[in-house]
Each structure stands twice: as structure tokens, then as C-alpha cells.
Design an enzyme around this catalytic site. Structure first.
Site, PDB file in Angstrom:
ATOM      1  N   ASP A   1       0.791  -0.983  -0.015  1.00 25.37           N
ATOM      2  CA  ASP A   1       0.076  -0.044  -0.119  1.00 25.37           C
ATOM      3  C   ASP A   1       0.823   1.421  -0.007  1.00 25.37           C
ATOM      4  OD1 ASP A   1      -2.341   1.490   0.120  1.00 25.37           O
ATOM      5  OD2 ASP A   1      -3.078   0.695   1.626  1.00 25.37           O
TER       6      ASP A   1
ATOM      7  N   GLU B   1      -9.951   7.213   5.108  1.00 22.04           N
ATOM      8  CA  GLU B   1      -8.892   6.507   5.615  1.00 22.04           C
ATOM      9  C   GLU B   1      -8.772   7.210   7.256  1.00 22.04           C
ATOM     10  OE1 GLU B   1      -5.330   5.397   3.697  1.00 22.04           O
ATOM     11  OE2 GLU B   1      -6.653   5.397   1.832  1.00 22.04           O
TER      12      GLU B   1
END
Length: 869
Positions: free
Chosen positions: A340, A541
């Protein structure tokens, strides 16, 4: 590699000795046999705490193909080390050009959330195709790098092709979980694949298969449920929808590569901390957090994304046991593992541009946005030559990448501009696709309260529609909608989409009723009923992390609107837009009916299909949604299905229908609204915390020019703005000025704001900054207030922080703290603030800034605050 080599490499990495500069020789004063002996002891200790028998061997529906494997080996045998490492590097479109692709031959590239071709938010599908075609042609051009291996483009299409203007945006996963319809979810995934392929993209970073155990997590809405049952089922459905079915239409011309993410445990971190630590036992890690991988890998998912989080203190990106021993060896996954967003750089001993530990742990592709891609590639090549990373590990990683590319037909398919759906823009946001999205919206709605069966409503009534989410497609769509955070969008950014109000208005007007839209609840004729649409502001997020689940903590403006309407004798139907269940007993008490609508996406009109009857008083669609997350009884309760003590306000699986009797109602109008002292404490007032906090707007200014900042970069004469990473993706920004203009950053509101309570709390204005160059001229931090004489004029107070900035070591983040009394003493009226923060200079500066806020000085280290003269 043999065990001796692995132990030696692991020890060097663990000691931080592998984090060497490009071309530098790895050296150690320790005797090699001592290193190996020490590492063997460590390995035995680690393995003693692990239990591979917990993990199953997955029988993937995609079977090994001997002929394909021979192709992989033929390709691999003809590749140089540089070509192999390039396959493992995934830069971002803002940081490379087609010429970079031609020179280095990256195996893949991505667009992060809020990144667009030509840095243009309104890029057309043709613009996306043009970039895909240019990158592809550069990748197969062997004139510079000697390679003809095609690259592939990865994108976060997490609720439709959400980066592209005009795409169909489906409900976020939390809403789909409430629908509990695997067949519908597969259909949604197939539509997403189609719209993605129209723009020439090969690969989707979905599905998210997190089992969310703490709703304070900012990514709760990316999860389908708190229970792994739905997650496992949906993972298989989404993979099949994106990739097709093994042995049938698998990765055909109308399909894309899928990614199950984030491996593993991202939904179970302590206190819901994004990128935090998961302390589950290994058995619970499998039982709760691995079920999506069982479902997705069985269906044939070809890639897995490593998670930012840790497991018992060890970052997953560097966790050899979980990535290699469990996922690849025991579970039998033969695709590739992608990192990621610079997640490898969070491993102890690593940086974004230097991390052999991740490769040795089993990471196959480094996702490396920013300009770190080049030194990372150079360092990785050097570390293979030095033996820090075994050649066998590189060959394994590249074999996996090539295997997936061959399965996906990338060597044989036409170029992106010439594929089946490329350029067929009529498919993007088509009516057929939107109708599926509307079905998903209808099935995702959960009816929590329906006092006296007030719903459904007749469209012939006089209906008032209020609340700031009623006519706001961006707010109802949430994060990952055009922009990463889902902010800075207008209804015009969702062509052919519909707001909730628009759906209601269409049906009411057609039936001869009356409907009025008034965000603040004003009306000229008393309505029969008010529908109030309100909820969370968009986030993504870690920017959505909360310390408790109280809705509008300390600023209950939506509750005030509900109570105002109720006080006038108007029945109230609440539609709540959110990415998670929240503690909002007061709002529930003030509502006659309450609908959890989650984040429905671009097709808000579908809500009217459920709330309203037809003109003949016949129900059009009943409620089908059931809670896939337990609804909390208090703002601090962490509650999940099958807890030993399970006492939610509303249980998992709850959801009323129009067929239910009054006895099935679980909510009264007298829910406790009492909050404990820790819950009622007023939080710090944010100005910028990875995104601009409401109600502020952010501008880049230069002399008399200004530009509102709605994307990740902007330029004016003498001033450059760009988002950067501090802790998580794009949680900070960089301001770069030259001495040609008075330039800077301004935060402002359209109306004056009363912040006098901050002065009463003895607060300070705090900004976290990193100086990246010397500061040679004055840098002023200002606050502005509305003038008494002219509302368009503003008063202001300024504090010079040049001395404090210059004292910060270059390249280090530190707080600068300014006592608010300094501004008040200069005449600033804190009850009439129009700009809480502005920074100006006439010199050349290069500053990165994050987390601008007001904070009680009781939390500020002694002597760190700028005091008033």
C-alpha cells in the site's frame, strides 16, 4: 534460498544494516556465525508462537497451467536484474511520465485517490485512455530498457469507478453489507469492471475485506460487516464480478484484475486506529480477519494488498510469517502481493526509498508514490547484487507478476485504446448501470424507527425537505468520490447523478403534492411532515478516525434543527448519512422515523422509492436492509455480534419493514441522552487535519490573486501548493514561494464564526511544520475577523514566526504554538472570525504543514508557546 542464506539476510535486515545507500557494501563487525546463531534463536522463538495449522490450504478455482508456467520461465530467463526490479516498482501518475516508463519499464503504475490525468479533476474518459495508451506503448518499447513486457494500471475503484467524473457511484460497502445480497454485489463489481475498462485501466484495488471490530476506525464504511460471514461471501462475489469465473469468462476482454485487501487485520486495530496495531490472537486473526481471503482466494483473486497495520507490533509489510509462510506457502496463493501507499517505509529500519526487509518478507510490488521510486529501484538492484536480497526472492516476485499478466492476457490483448470497451463513453454512468445502483440504494436502507407507522409517506402531502445533505451528492457519496477525501465537490461533479431531494421532488410534484427545500428548515406554509437529511462530512482512511462515536460532539446543529421542527408540531423523518453507526440518542428521540442510509452514492433519487408510496398510496418498495453492524448504546461502546456480553442499542440484523407491528419497534422517544464527562469534553477545534475542516475553505494566494484549493496541487505566480504525506497519504501540504510576490495560504469561512470559547479555554493556535529550506524573510501567521463597519472588510492580527521556523532543524516536523491572547491583544475579535489561519511571506520559503488546530495550552509543553510581547 537455503535456510542459512535466509537467516543471514534476515539478521542483517533486522539490525538495520541492510538499509544502505545505493551501491554501498553491506558490512558488519559481527562474526557471521554469531549472527546466524542469534537469528536461529530468534526464529525458533518466533515460530514457537505461531501455528500454521490454523490456516487452511485454499483450493483456488484458478488452476495451475504448465504451459503458462513455461512461458513465465522463458520470459524470466531473458530478463536482466534491472528489468526484473522494475517489474516490482509501482510509481504514481503524478510522479512519472511516459518517457520514464520507456526508460525503466515499470511493471505497473497507479493513480492514487485524487490523482487524474494531466492533474485535471475533470479529465474526460478520453484523457484517461490517452494516458493509459501512452504508458502502455512506452512499456512495450524496448529502445531504451530492452523490455517489451506490458505494464498495467491499478486504480482504487471502491464503489464504482469513483475517480472519474460521470461514473456510476454505488453505495459504499457498509450499505452493501446491510443489503446482504451477494448476487447484487457481483453485478455491481462487473459494472465497475466495465466502466474501468472504458478508460483503459487493467487492475482494480478492490474488494476491501476488512472485518471491522471498532467503528471509530475511519475506514469502517469500506467494510461490509463486523461479522466475517458476510465478508467471506462478498469477497468471492466481488472477485468473480471483477475477474469473471474461473474456467468460464476468467479475465476475459471484459474483466479486470482484482485485489483483496488489506492483508491482514486492518479492521481490528486497537481503538480503531488507522494503520495501528492488531493484538488479536492468531486464531482470532484467522477466524475474524482472514475470512475475506478464504472467500476471495477460492474465487481466484490474483493480487493481495498488504495492510498498513501491525500485528503485535510488527508491520504487515515486513511480516514474513504472514505474507510468505501463511499466505503464499500454506494458503497456496500464487498471485502477487502489492504494498500500500509507501507502506514499506513504515517498517522499522526502512525508508520509502530503501527497504530490503519488505522484499525479503514476500512483498512482490512496492507501491511507491512520490519521487522515492527511483532511489528505491536503485537501492533494490544494489541490494540484490550485494546478497542482501537473494536473487531467488526477486525471481519469485517477478514470476508472480508475469503469471498474473499472462493470465490476464496482457501480452495478447490489444493496447488500452483498442480494447473491447475502450472509448465507449456511453457505458460510463449508463442508465442500465445506474438502475443497478438504485436497486442497491433501496436494499441498503435500514429503518431503525417508525413511530405510529408514519412511513411510508404519501407524495400528495406538503413536505419540507431540510438538512445540509438533502441536496448534496458529494456528501451522500462520502469519501473516495472523485477526490480521495470526497471533499471539494459540487453537484455538478456528478453529472446524471441525483440528490435525495431531487428524487423526492420528482415524485411529489408528479403526484400533485407540494415540496419545499430549505436547508435550515424555514418555510412559509407549515408542512405536513419534514424530511431532514443530515450526517457525517466525507472523509477517507485515517482522516475519519474518531475517539468516540458521539455524533456532532460539542456542536449539535442537526439536533437543533430536528428540535426546532418538532417544537412547531411538525412530524420529523430523519435520513442519516454516515460511514458507521453512531451514538445519537438525542437525534433518535427527536425523530418520528429514522432511516440509516449509509453512503448511498450518486443515485440518491432511489431513496424516494422506499419512503414514498405511489399516488394511489401503494407501497413502491419496502425496506430490506438489516444492520450488518451493531448500533452502539453509548458513544464509547465497542460492541460486536457474538460478544460474550452483547448489549447494543440495536442488534446486528435489526431492521424494520412496513409489515412490522408496533411491538417490533425497539426505540422509544425517551432514550437516555446523558453523556459522561469524558464524552462531553469539547475536542480541539480543527482547521486542517489532512483535509480542510468544516466550515473553512482553503486558498492559495499571491498578491491580489487567490485560488481555492480543491485538488492536490495548484500554482499561482510566486506560489506552488501540493499535498504531501506526513503519517498517512496526503495528510499534509507543501507551500513553496519565491520572492516575487506576497504569497501564502488562507483558510476562511463564508460567514463569521464565534471562536471566543477558545480564548476562554486559554487555547493556542498550533501548526505542525517541517522547514525544508532556510527562512530569510518574515513569515506572518494571521487571523482575520469581520469588521464592525463593513462586513466585507476584515480586521486582522499577525504574528511573525520567522525566528521559530528557522530554529526548527531542517527536515524535521515540529509544532509551532501561538498563544491566542497574542492575537486578541492586537484587537482581533474572536467572536467574529472569518479566517482562523493565514500564512504570508514576501520571501522564498519551502514549508510542509500539517494539523493546524486550536489546542488547550494545558496540553502544550511548557515554554513551547510563542508568548505575547
Amino acid at each position: 534460498m537455503n535456510k542459512f542464506t535466509y537467516l543471514f539476510v534476515s539478521t542483517i535486515s533486522a539490525l538495520g544494516l541492510a538499509a544502505c545507500n545505493s551501491g554501498a557494501k553491506v558490512e558488519s563487525d559481527l562474526d557471521a556465525t554469531e549472527i546466524v546463531s542469534e537469528q536461529i534463536a530468534v526464529e525458533k522463538s518466533v515460530l514457537a508462537k505461531k501455528n500454521l495449522s490454523i490456516w487452511p490450504t485454499i483450493a483456488s478455482e484458478v488452476k495451475a497451467d504448465a504451459a503458462l508456467e513455461r512461458q513465465v520461465q522463458r520470459l524470466l530467463s531473458n530478463m536482466t536484474l534491472a528489468q526484473k526490479v522494475a517489474q516490482m516498482i509501482q510509481p504514481e501518475i503524478r510522479d512519472i511520465t511516459p518517457e520514464d516508463m520507456r526508460k525503466y519499464g515499470f511493471g505497473s503504475y497507479l493513480n492514487g485517490g485524487g490523482a487524474f490525468p494531466n492533474n485535471n479533476k475533470h479529465a474526460t474518459p478520453q484523457d484517461w485512455i490517452a494516458l493509459a495508451e501512452a504508458m502502455y506503448q512506452a512499456s512495450i518499447d524496448d529502445s531504451l530498457d530492452g523490455s517489451t513486457i506490458p505494464t498495467m494500471w491499478g486504480t482504487d475503484a471502491v464503489h464504482g469507478h469513483n475517480n472519474v467524473i460521470g461514473a456510476t457511484l454505488f453505495p459504499h460497502n457498509i450499505g452493501l453489507g446491510a443489503a446482504n445480497n451477494p448476487g447484487l454485489v457481483e453485478k455491481i463489481a462487473k459494472i465497475t469492471a466495465t466502466e474501468v475498462m472504458v478508460t483503459g485501466i487493467d487492475w482494480v484495488f478492490a474488494p476491501t475485506v476488512a472485518t471491522v471490530r471498532d467503528d471509530r476506525w475511519g475506514r469502517t464504511y469500506e467494510g461490509y460487516s463486523e461479522d466475517p460471514e458476510i465478508v467471506r461471501s462478498y469477497a468471492a462475489s466481488v472477485v468473480k464480478g471483477l475477474q469473471g469465473h474461473a474456467g468460464n469468462d476468467f479475465l476475459g476482454d471484459d474483466r479486470v484484475i482484482s485485489t483483496i485487501k488489506h492483508f491482514i487485520g486492518d479492521g481490528g486495530t486497537v481503538a480503531g486506529d488507522d494503520q495501528g496495531d492488531n493484538l488479536a490472537s492468531e486464531q482470532d486473526l484467522y477466524d475474524l480477519h482472514a475470512q475475506g481471503y478464504v472467500g476471495g482466494l477460492t474465487a481466484g483473486a490474483q493480487s493481495v494488498m498488504a495492510s498498513f497495520n501491525s500485528w503485535h507490533g510488527d508491520k504487515i509489510h515486513g511480516h514474513r510469517y504472514l505474507i510468505t509462510d501463511v499466505l503464499k506457502n500454506k494458503m497456496g496463493f500464487d498471485g502477487f502481493v502489492v504494498g500500500d501507499w509507501n507502506g514499506h517505509g513504515q517498517i522499522v529500519g526502512c525508508t520509502n526509498d530503501n527497504c530490503p526487509q519488505a522484499a525479503n518478507a514476500g512483498l512482490d510490488i512496492f507501491m511507491v508514490p512520490t519521487d522515492a521510486w527511483k532511489p528505491l529501484m536503485e537501492n533494490t538492484i544494489a541490494q540484490v547484487k550485494q546478497g542482501v536480497i537473494p536473487q531467488a526472492r526477486i525471481d519469485d516476485a517477478v514470476s508472480r507478476i508475469l503469471r498474473v499478466k499472462l493470465r490476464a492476457g496482457l501480452f495478447n490483448k490489444p493496447s488500452p485504446a483498442n480494447r473491447l470497451f475502450s472509448g465507449k463513453t456511453e457505458l460510463v454512468g449508463s442508465e442500465a448501470h445506474r438502475e443497478v445502483a438504485r436497486q442497491a440504494v433501496r436494499e441498503s436502507l435500514v429503518l431503525l424507527k417508525n413511530k405510529a407507522n408514519i412511513l411510508p409517506l404519501s407524495p400528495k402531502l406538503n413536505i419540507l425537505v431540510a438538512g445540509d445533505a438533502a441536496h448534496n451528492i458529494g456528501k451522500q457519496s462520502g469519501g473516495w468520490s472523485i477526490t480521495w477525501q470526497g471533499t471539494n465537490n459540487s453537484n455538478e461533479d456528478f453529472p446524471d447523478g441525483s440528490s435525495i431531494y431531487e428524487g423526492l421532488a420528482s415524485q411529489v410534484q408528479a403526484a400533485g403534492g407540494k415540496i419545499t427545500l430549505s436547508e435550515n428548515g424555514q418555510f412559509s406554509q407549515k408542512p405536513d411532515v419534514a424530511i431532514v437529511v443530515f450526517g457525517e462530512e466525507p472523509y477517507a482512511e485515517g482522516h475519519g478516525d474518531k475517539d468516540n462515536l458521539a455524533y456532532q460532539r460539542g456542536m449539535q446543529t442537526d439536533l437543533a434543527l430536528l428540535k426546532k421542527l418538532k417544537a412547531q408540531g411538525i412530524p420529523v423523518v430523519s435520513i442519516f448519512i454516515s460511514g458507521r453507526p453512531m451514538w445519537m440518542n438525542a437525534e433518535l428521540n427527536a425523530s418520528d422515523a429514522f432511516v440509516a442510509a449509509w453512503l448511498p452514492g450518486s443515485e440518491g433519487k432511489a431513496i424516494a422509492d422506499v419512503l414514498l408510496t405511489d399516488k394511489n398510496k401503494k407501497i413502491q418498495h419496502d425496506f430490506k436492509g438489516k444492520l450488518s453492524f451493531s448500533w452502539p448504546k453509548t458513544s464509547t461502546q465497542v460492541v460486536n455480534r457474538f460478544d460474550e456480553v452483547y448489549e447494543p442499542l440495536l442488534p446486528y440484523g435489526f431492521g424494520l419493514t412496513y409489515q412490522d407491528s408496533a411491538e417490533q419497534e425497539l426505540l422509544s422517544d425517551t432514550l437516555s441522552e446523558e453523556v459522561s464527562s469524558d464524552e462531553s469534553a469539547v475536542k480541539n477545534t480543527a482547521i486542517f487535519a489532512g483535509k480542510v475542516a468544516k466550515p473553512w475553505r482553503m486558498f492559495l494566494t499571491s498578491n491580489m490573486q487567490s485560488s481555492e484549493l480543491k485538488s492536490n496541487s495548484a500554482t499561482l505566480p510566486g506560489a506552488i501548493y501540493r499535498t504531501v504525506d506526513k503519517v498517512v497519504q496526503e495528510d499534509a501540504f507543501r507551500l513553496e514561494t519565491n520572492s516575487s510576490a506576497k504569497a501564502g495560504i488562507l483558510f476562511s469561512s463564508s460567514f463569521r464564526e464565534d471562536l471566543s470559547f477558545e480564548l476562554e479555554k486559554n487555547s493556542a493556535l498550533v501548526m505542525t511544520v517541517k522547514r525544508e529550506a532556510n527562512i530569510s524573510k518574515s513569515v506572518a501567521v494571521e487571523m482575520h475577523c469581520e469588521s464592525e463597519g463593513d462586513p466585507l472588510d476584515s480586521c486582522r492580527a499577525a504574528i511573525d514566526i520567522q525566528k521559530q521556523l528557522q530554529a526548527i532543524p531542517q527536515g524535521q516536523w515540529q509544532d509551532i504554538v501561538i498563544n491566542l491572547r497574542c492575537f486578541a491583544d492586537k484587537g482581533l475579535a474572536m467572536n467574529k472570525i472569518v479566517s482562523p489561519f493565514a500564512l504570508y511571506t514576501e520571501g522564498a520559503v519551502k514549508l510542509s504543514i500539517s494539523n493546524i488546530r486550536f489546542e488547550s495550552q494545558t496540553k502544550v509543553p511548557e515554554n513551547s508557546s510563542i508568548q505575547c510581547p
